[in-house]
Design an enzyme around this catalytic site. Structure first.
Site, PDB file in Angstrom:
ATOM      1  N   CYS A 101       0.640  -1.281   0.095  1.00 15.64           N
ATOM      2  CA  CYS A 101       0.127   0.046   0.011  1.00 15.64           C
ATOM      3  C   CYS A 101       0.773   1.223   0.085  1.00 15.64           C
ATOM      4  O   CYS A 101       2.104   1.139   0.502  1.00 15.64           O
ATOM      5  CB  CYS A 101      -0.884  -0.036   1.210  1.00 15.64           C
ATOM      6  SG  CYS A 101      -1.960   1.464   1.177  1.00 15.64           S
ATOM      7  N   ARG A 120       2.789   4.902   6.342  1.00 17.57           N
ATOM      8  CA  ARG A 120       3.317   4.125   7.611  1.00 17.57           C
ATOM      9  C   ARG A 120       3.885   2.834   7.350  1.00 17.57           C
ATOM     10  O   ARG A 120       4.099   1.952   8.315  1.00 17.57           O
ATOM     11  CB  ARG A 120       1.918   4.110   8.690  1.00 17.57           C
ATOM     12  CG  ARG A 120       1.653   5.417   8.951  1.00 17.57           C
ATOM     13  CD  ARG A 120       0.277   5.274   9.688  1.00 17.57           C
ATOM     14  NE  ARG A 120      -0.735   4.911   8.785  1.00 17.57           N
ATOM     15  CZ  ARG A 120      -2.013   4.781   9.057  1.00 17.57           C
ATOM     16  NH1 ARG A 120      -2.377   4.838  10.387  1.00 17.57           N
ATOM     17  NH2 ARG A 120      -2.802   4.240   8.215  1.00 17.57           N
ATOM     18  N   HIS A 152      -2.008  -3.824   5.174  1.00 23.99           N
ATOM     19  CA  HIS A 152      -1.668  -3.416   6.357  1.00 23.99           C
ATOM     20  C   HIS A 152      -3.258  -3.209   7.351  1.00 23.99           C
ATOM     21  O   HIS A 152      -3.949  -2.578   6.448  1.00 23.99           O
ATOM     22  CB  HIS A 152      -1.036  -2.223   6.553  1.00 23.99           C
ATOM     23  CG  HIS A 152      -1.377  -0.947   5.957  1.00 23.99           C
ATOM     24  ND1 HIS A 152      -2.128  -0.126   6.857  1.00 23.99           N
ATOM     25  CD2 HIS A 152      -1.588  -0.876   4.662  1.00 23.99           C
ATOM     26  CE1 HIS A 152      -2.531   1.099   5.931  1.00 23.99           C
ATOM     27  NE2 HIS A 152      -2.096   0.493   4.673  1.00 23.99           N
ATOM     28  N   ASP A 194       0.369   3.807   1.702  1.00 26.44           N
ATOM     29  CA  ASP A 194       0.301   4.392   2.889  1.00 26.44           C
ATOM     30  C   ASP A 194       1.657   4.805   3.469  1.00 26.44           C
ATOM     31  O   ASP A 194       2.622   3.969   3.420  1.00 26.44           O
ATOM     32  CB  ASP A 194      -0.369   3.580   3.907  1.00 26.44           C
ATOM     33  CG  ASP A 194      -0.771   4.131   5.228  1.00 26.44           C
ATOM     34  OD1 ASP A 194       0.114   4.437   6.097  1.00 26.44           O
ATOM     35  OD2 ASP A 194      -1.878   4.131   5.563  1.00 26.44           O
TER      36      ASP A 194
HETATM   37 CO    CO Z   1      -3.301   1.184   3.024  1.00 23.76          CO
END
Ligand code: CO
Length: 229
Positions: free
Chosen positions: A44, A48, A100, A46
């Site tokens: 992803c 994080r 995630h 993302d």
């Molecule tokens: Co994500």
């Protein structure tokens, strides 16, 4: 959460490069020669989930494709070219699809809250919700339900990897082929969950060639044993 300033990025980089050179004056010279990464990672976007941080890996080890909610789209030329290059040219030993928990893309599909192109992109996740409605509805807490949906999303995307013709051809060829894995990053604990995949079921359905072995006793077929360092 402390955020760096823009200028920090440049000064951090200079310090990091200096530290690398101190330990090994040839570090960047070596890196610039060639790449032969053992892993392809599909994850992803993302912020994080930077996988090299989570796995403590170095430049040159992981070939990476990322998009919102780690979709394996069989019509996405970007993804397909990355995968084909990874398996046909780089001959990666492992392909990892990684989701995630607390994934904004998955949550948006679940809540029907995405707008614009993101809505479009995450629409396939709504199909996953529909086809697993019973299982998901049986989970009492919404946060657990979303966690399960994140896992189901990974499993479905791994299934798609097997459907890519380049991958299928390699597995059927009897020589080299990569092992394919589904992970979830538990970002609440910082840990990787290696998901069980229904490989036998997929073989029965004809999605996975019967010759595919998820575990090789002596490394990847068709490739020399991995050098460990
Ligand atoms: Co994500």
């Amino acid at each position: 959460m402390h955020y760096h300033d823009y200028d920090d990025l440049i000064s951090n980089n200079a310090r990091w490069a200096g530290e690398k050179l101190e330990k090994n004056p040839d570090y960047f010279q070596n890196i610039s020669q060639d790449q032969k990464p053992p892993f392809l990672y599909v994850g992803c976007s993302d912020s994080r989930v930077p996988i090299d941080t989570y796995t403590q890996t170095e430049p040159g080890e992981i070939f990476i494709h990322r998009n919102i909610a780690n979709q394996v789209s069989l019509t996405d030329m970007n993804f397909l070219s990355v995968l084909e290059y990874a398996v046909e040219v780089l001959q990666v030993r492992h392909v990892v699809v990684c989701g995630h928990y607390a994934c904004g893309g998955v949550t948006a599909a679940y809540e029907n809250s995405a707008r614009g192109l993101t809505e479009n992109w995450t629409t396939p996740i709504k199909d996953i919700i529909r086809s697993h409605r019973k299982e998901l509805e049986a989970i009492p807490h919404e946060s657990d339900r979303l966690d399960r949906l994140v896992e189901l999303n990974v499993v479905v995307q791994v299934r798609h990897v097997f459907q890519v013709s380049a991958v299928e051809r390699l597995i059927e060829s009897g020589g080299y082929y990569p092992r394919i894995h589904g992970w979830v990053l538990d970002i609440r604990r910082g840990l990787i969950h290696d998901l069980d995949l229904p490989i036998d079921q997929w073989k029965e359905e004809g999605v996975v060639p019967s010759s595919y072995q998820p575990n090789f006793p002596n490394g990847t077929p068709g490739l020399p044993k991995v050098e460990t360092r």
